[in-house]
Enzyme design. Sequence first.
Site, PDB file in Angstrom:
ATOM      1  N   LYS A 119       0.837  -1.396   0.114  1.00 34.63           N
ATOM      2  CA  LYS A 119      -0.071   0.080  -0.294  1.00 34.63           C
ATOM      3  C   LYS A 119       0.905   1.307  -0.188  1.00 34.63           C
ATOM      4  O   LYS A 119       2.034   1.031   0.634  1.00 34.63           O
ATOM      5  CB  LYS A 119      -0.931  -0.100   1.165  1.00 34.63           C
ATOM      6  CG  LYS A 119      -2.136   1.051   1.250  1.00 34.63           C
ATOM      7  CD  LYS A 119      -2.989   0.177   0.260  1.00 34.63           C
ATOM      8  CE  LYS A 119      -4.559   0.789   0.393  1.00 34.63           C
ATOM      9  NZ  LYS A 119      -5.633  -0.086  -0.062  1.00 34.63           N
TER      10      LYS A 119
HETATM   11  N1  GLU Z   1      -7.182   0.061  -3.236  1.00 33.31           N
HETATM   12  C1  GLU Z   1      -7.795  -1.116  -3.534  1.00 33.31           C
HETATM   13  C2  GLU Z   1      -7.970  -1.849  -2.358  1.00 33.31           C
HETATM   14  O1  GLU Z   1      -7.910  -1.623  -1.270  1.00 33.31           O
HETATM   15  C3  GLU Z   1      -7.263  -1.649  -4.639  1.00 33.31           C
HETATM   16  C4  GLU Z   1      -6.031  -2.344  -4.746  1.00 33.31           C
HETATM   17  C5  GLU Z   1      -5.443  -2.770  -6.091  1.00 33.31           C
HETATM   18  O2  GLU Z   1      -6.168  -2.815  -7.181  1.00 33.31           O
HETATM   19  O3  GLU Z   1      -4.401  -3.228  -6.312  1.00 33.31           O
HETATM   20  O4  GLU Z   1      -8.157  -3.101  -2.536  1.00 33.31           O
END
Ligand code: GLU
Length: 433
Positions: A119
């Site tokens: 993240k």
């Molecule tokens: N931000 C989204 C999540 O928390 C998508 C992450 C992604 O597509 O890599 O799942």
Amino acid sequence: MSITTSVLDELGITCQTENIYHQIISAVLDASEQLELPRRLQLMMAQPKNELIVHFPVRMDDGSFRLFKGYRVQHNNVLGPYKGGTRYHEDVTLDHVKALAVLMTMKTALIRLPFGGAKGGVKVDPYSLSEDELMRMTRRFVSALGANIGPDYDIPAPDVGTNAQVMAWMADTYENISEPSKRLGRAGVVTGKPLEYGGSHGRDKATGQGAVDVLEELLPELNIAIDQMSYSLIGFGNVGSWTARLLSERGATLKAVLDHTGAIVNEKGLDAQALAAYVAEHRGVAGFPGGKAFSEEDFYSLPVDLLIPAALEQMITTENAALINCRVLVEAANAPVTPAAERDLLNKGVTILPAILCSAGGVTVSYFEWKQNRQAEVWSAEEVDRQLRAKMIAAARRVNQMAKTLRCDLRTAAYCSALEHLNKVYNIRGIFP
Ligand code: GLU
């Protein structure tokens, strides 16, 4: 000594019960105890592999410079490249990003995607910047991350405060700083891009669609018929508004919505389509002509079949859990319920459908986008929907089965299913050297 205290102790970390990262780790470690997983897996899950903090200057429109703080936490990559969103929000902190990165490892493992978990984020209110400033900040963030991201290594995506346009700037910057002879497929460095620039059909609605696929699979067992049920939503951004539009197509009644601008109610049902158009223009639900304003307290007390938090983390605390009057709580957002509130809700008999399952549609379609980029292919919207549904249903069944086998709640079951898979892969691969 609890498993969390003992693992964190071994890592030299003092456990803080209010820290969201420690809370998530604690739930993951408790689940690992149910399956008697090895200590080495517990230790590896409790610490991200890499934690990167970058500081970078950006020229503002008035000619001044502002220094920004950005993060990328790479939690685990035993299943494949690191994967996870990029958040632009003023409350972003390292521990916050770490917590969200662990959840990504759990999500990708639960869905059985060939990805790890990561993240990132920048501490900024994106709405305080002009479009040009947002673009320069994004480009500078990507150049600061440099070789720490890449289509074979770590693949960012959108999250709260970022969108397809931001992803396009990220991909374009990455392509421009890559060697010209190696640019093919480089746009696959991020997912959630606009359709015209390597994006996938269905990525925009994917998280909402995934949540609805899970509901269609699990609600019949809880004796809830989608076309007759009522529900309330917390948050009406990408995830909330898509969930609402898809549920309204299936005949469910949206009774109330709460967001950062206030709460609105309409016992006969809010028009999800009209509300989405209103929110796109007014950046919040307050003042929507199709509903009445009411208090946050009334919002939480309203009797509904489903309450769907689709906003930020830790919105459901013990105070509002005491008011909540729903049968099922659907976590379309990451970690929306504090551990103490979760205990209260489970004691009240509320079924909680966990975030790593209900919010995994986004990363699943991200995987499809990455695959399309690698193969230079474009799938139809129907193909994306079909493959997403298959993945979500398989994961929902896996969680349900694990809950029955272990006689545990669905969150523990979801973590157990993810951990079991990670453990198998560690056992097969062994630990280098
Ligand atoms: N931000 C989204 C999540 O928390 C998508 C992450 C992604 O597509 O890599 O799942």
